[in-house]
Scaffold this active site. Structure first.
Site, PDB file in Angstrom:
ATOM      1  N   HIS A 130       0.870  -1.180   0.000  1.00  9.17           N
ATOM      2  CA  HIS A 130       0.000   0.000   0.000  1.00  9.17           C
ATOM      3  C   HIS A 130       0.911   1.236   0.000  1.00  9.17           C
ATOM      4  O   HIS A 130       2.016   1.184   0.548  1.00  9.17           O
ATOM      5  CB  HIS A 130      -0.835  -0.041   1.282  1.00  9.17           C
ATOM      6  CG  HIS A 130      -1.891   1.008   1.402  1.00  9.17           C
ATOM      7  ND1 HIS A 130      -1.613   2.303   1.783  1.00  9.17           N
ATOM      8  CD2 HIS A 130      -3.226   0.958   1.204  1.00  9.17           C
ATOM      9  CE1 HIS A 130      -2.740   2.994   1.815  1.00  9.17           C
ATOM     10  NE2 HIS A 130      -3.739   2.206   1.470  1.00  9.17           N
ATOM     11  N   ASP A 207       3.316  -4.229   8.052  1.00 13.28           N
ATOM     12  CA  ASP A 207       2.044  -3.514   7.955  1.00 13.28           C
ATOM     13  C   ASP A 207       0.933  -4.544   8.188  1.00 13.28           C
ATOM     14  O   ASP A 207       0.663  -5.370   7.312  1.00 13.28           O
ATOM     15  CB  ASP A 207       1.942  -2.860   6.569  1.00 13.28           C
ATOM     16  CG  ASP A 207       0.601  -2.176   6.331  1.00 13.28           C
ATOM     17  OD1 ASP A 207      -0.326  -2.363   7.144  1.00 13.28           O
ATOM     18  OD2 ASP A 207       0.486  -1.469   5.310  1.00 13.28           O
ATOM     19  N   GLN A 210      -4.258  -5.301   7.126  1.00 11.88           N
ATOM     20  CA  GLN A 210      -5.214  -6.243   6.534  1.00 11.88           C
ATOM     21  C   GLN A 210      -5.107  -7.628   7.161  1.00 11.88           C
ATOM     22  O   GLN A 210      -5.810  -8.548   6.730  1.00 11.88           O
ATOM     23  CB  GLN A 210      -4.973  -6.342   5.004  1.00 11.88           C
ATOM     24  CG  GLN A 210      -5.145  -5.038   4.266  1.00 11.88           C
ATOM     25  CD  GLN A 210      -6.607  -4.587   4.163  1.00 11.88           C
ATOM     26  OE1 GLN A 210      -7.537  -5.331   4.475  1.00 11.88           O
ATOM     27  NE2 GLN A 210      -6.814  -3.360   3.729  1.00 11.88           N
TER      28      GLN A 210
HETATM   29  N1  PMP Z   1      -1.740  -0.435   4.677  1.00 12.48           N
HETATM   30  C1  PMP Z   1      -2.653  -1.214   4.107  1.00 12.48           C
HETATM   31  C2  PMP Z   1      -2.257  -2.598   3.641  1.00 12.48           C
HETATM   32  C3  PMP Z   1      -3.960  -0.759   3.947  1.00 12.48           C
HETATM   33  O1  PMP Z   1      -4.873  -1.537   3.369  1.00 12.48           O
HETATM   34  C4  PMP Z   1      -4.297   0.539   4.405  1.00 12.48           C
HETATM   35  C5  PMP Z   1      -5.702   1.093   4.256  1.00 12.48           C
HETATM   36  N2  PMP Z   1      -6.227   1.005   2.977  1.00 12.48           N
HETATM   37  C6  PMP Z   1      -3.307   1.305   5.006  1.00 12.48           C
HETATM   38  C7  PMP Z   1      -2.044   0.796   5.125  1.00 12.48           C
HETATM   39  C8  PMP Z   1      -3.576   2.694   5.535  1.00 12.48           C
HETATM   40  O2  PMP Z   1      -4.398   2.610   6.647  1.00 12.48           O
HETATM   41  P1  PMP Z   1      -4.975   3.960   7.318  1.00 12.48           P
HETATM   42  O3  PMP Z   1      -5.497   4.800   6.216  1.00 12.48           O
HETATM   43  O4  PMP Z   1      -6.028   3.458   8.211  1.00 12.48           O
HETATM   44  O5  PMP Z   1      -3.869   4.615   8.003  1.00 12.48           O
END
Ligand code: PMP
Length: 413
Positions: A130, A207, A210
């Site tokens: 991401h 991270d 998910q």
């Molecule tokens: N990492 C991953 C794998 C995600 O799916 C997401 C959210 N789509 C994020 C980071 C970012 O999360 P947040 O916007 O809640 O900080």
């Protein structure tokens, strides 16, 4: 005869009754919510905890000696302890409460990585990340003269672990990997990756955004150095999340934000800081949100990770089986181990057109690049549709989704 241990079975209809939003309709059709990787729906217990906080306990944390202040502090610190138990952190003091994964990763980027990086150093990540696990590294790399390298994946959407390991060269000062891909559902072999990183003395950030909504996570067993989570994808309120880090890292990291709540003493000739985790929590946090997050964690506890996982895997297999019958449908991500996230395209149809028409049928899926441009570039597509399922989804909803897909396919092709 040995007593047979009965696997816990998830009663999906009972579970659904806990989620008020699942009862609503959209465009006159019953809602099929398949955008759970984007954000999950919330059970009544979470919604009520937020409401109760503001009705009965609202005050600021840490500053007040009055009863309400004590109650608010207890709710906030309680969430830290519950989160620590949820991910099996060794101590609640190793859990920094944040607004979500994005803040958690930026904290590591600015406070851990930036002071250590110099020209010629690298940060190793992967093609399936991401943007939240790419862009902060690019920013600190640009400031320090370091570079960001990305390990490749294969056509099935699995990380090529041997190549990742081969890229763990001495210039790599930090490795950053997603536990579960938000686009492909791929579950990465984090334990193995952590083992290889440790052998080389390279810290590993995972991270977990998910992963925690789908499986039991034990940060100590994984063997990583940092683990980031976000509350809103795990039944909790938006604007809540955490960073777990090894104590030795938190001790050496300078504060990221300065302000109230994070100091011991402020003087113009030298301010001293609070101990971690409070050193990283300047300002008034999302107290009501964390009161809600505690209830989210309790909800997962009542549900049971095994029952949840078994049902989600059954749903994933069911959806895959039926999607395979649709001509011209291509699924991105066929990893051996994956969570119920299905990215796909229909030959001849634009992802956004499909998502818009599906919405009119009551089906909420996401279309776009899913904050994963490099992954889209790898597959050579600008966008995909993504159906991401949760434990409160049903086979009847999968049927409705398939029927809607077949209907809109006829309209478009
Ligand atoms: N990492 C991953 C794998 C995600 O799916 C997401 C959210 N789509 C994020 C980071 C970012 O999360 P947040 O916007 O809640 O900080």
């Amino acid at each position: 005869m040995n007593a047979q241990v009965q696997p816990q079975v998830l009663d999906v209809e009972r579970v659904r009754a806990d989620f008020p939003l699942l009862k609503r309709s959209v465009h006159g059709k019953p809602l099929v919510y398949f955008d759970n990787a984007n954000t999950s729906q919330k059970p009544s217990s979470v919604i009520e905890a937020v409401d109760r906080h503001y009705r009965e306990h609202n005050a600021n944390v840490a500053r007040a000696v009055h009863l309400l202040g004590e109650e608010a502090t207890a709710a906030y610190e309680g969430a830290r302890s519950d989160l620590a138990r949820f991910i099996n952190a060794g101590s609640a003091n190793d859990v920094v409460l944040t607004s979500g994964t994005t803040q958690s990763i930026n904290l590591v980027a600015y406070s851990y990585a930036l002071p250590r990086l110099k020209e010629g150093d690298s940060i190793l990540t992967t093609v399936m990340e991401h943007h939240a696990n790419i862009v902060p590294w690019q920013i600190v790399a640009a400031r320090s003269g370091a570079t960001v390298k990305a390990a490749p994946i294969d056509e099935r959407g699995e990380l090529i672990v041997e190549q990742f390991v081969a890229m763990l060269t001495p210039d790599v000062k930090l490795a950053c990997v997603t536990h579960v891909s938000n686009v492909l559902g791929t579950v990465n072999p984090v334990r193995e990756i952590a083992r290889e990183c440790r052998k080389r003395g390279i810290p590993l950030l995972v991270d977990g955004s998910q992963a925690v909504p789908h499986r039991a996570v034990d940060v100590q067993a994984l063997g990583c150095d940092f683990y980031a989570v976000t509350g809103h994808k795990m039944l909790g309120p938006t604007g809540t999340g955490a960073l777990w880090a090894r104590r030795e890292h938190l001790q050496t990291m300078p504060p990221f934000f300065g302000g109230g709540e994070m100091i011991r003493e402020v003087r113009f000739d030298g301010t001293t800081f609070a101990e971690p985790p409070h050193k990283f929590e300047a300002g008034t946090p999302n107290i009501a949100g964390f009161a809600g997050l505690t209830e989210a964690i309790r909800y997962y506890g009542r549900l049971g990770a095994d029952a949840m996982h078994a049902w989600e895997q059954e749903l994933l297999a069911y959806a895959n089986e039926h999607l395979a019958e649709i001509p011209g449908l291509r699924i991105f991500g066929q990893a051996k181990e994956k969570e119920p996230v299905i990215s796909f395209l229909l030959e001849g149809a634009q992802a956004t057109d499909l998502a818009t028409l599906l919405d009119l049928e009551g089906v909420a899926v996401r279309s776009g690049h899913h904050c994963a441009h490099p992954l889209m570039q790898f597959f050579g597509v600008p966008a995909t549709l993504r159906a991401s399922l949760a434990f409160y989804n049903t086979k009847a909803e999968v049927d409705a989704f398939i029927a809607a897909l077949l209907k809109v396919r006829k309209l478009l092709l």
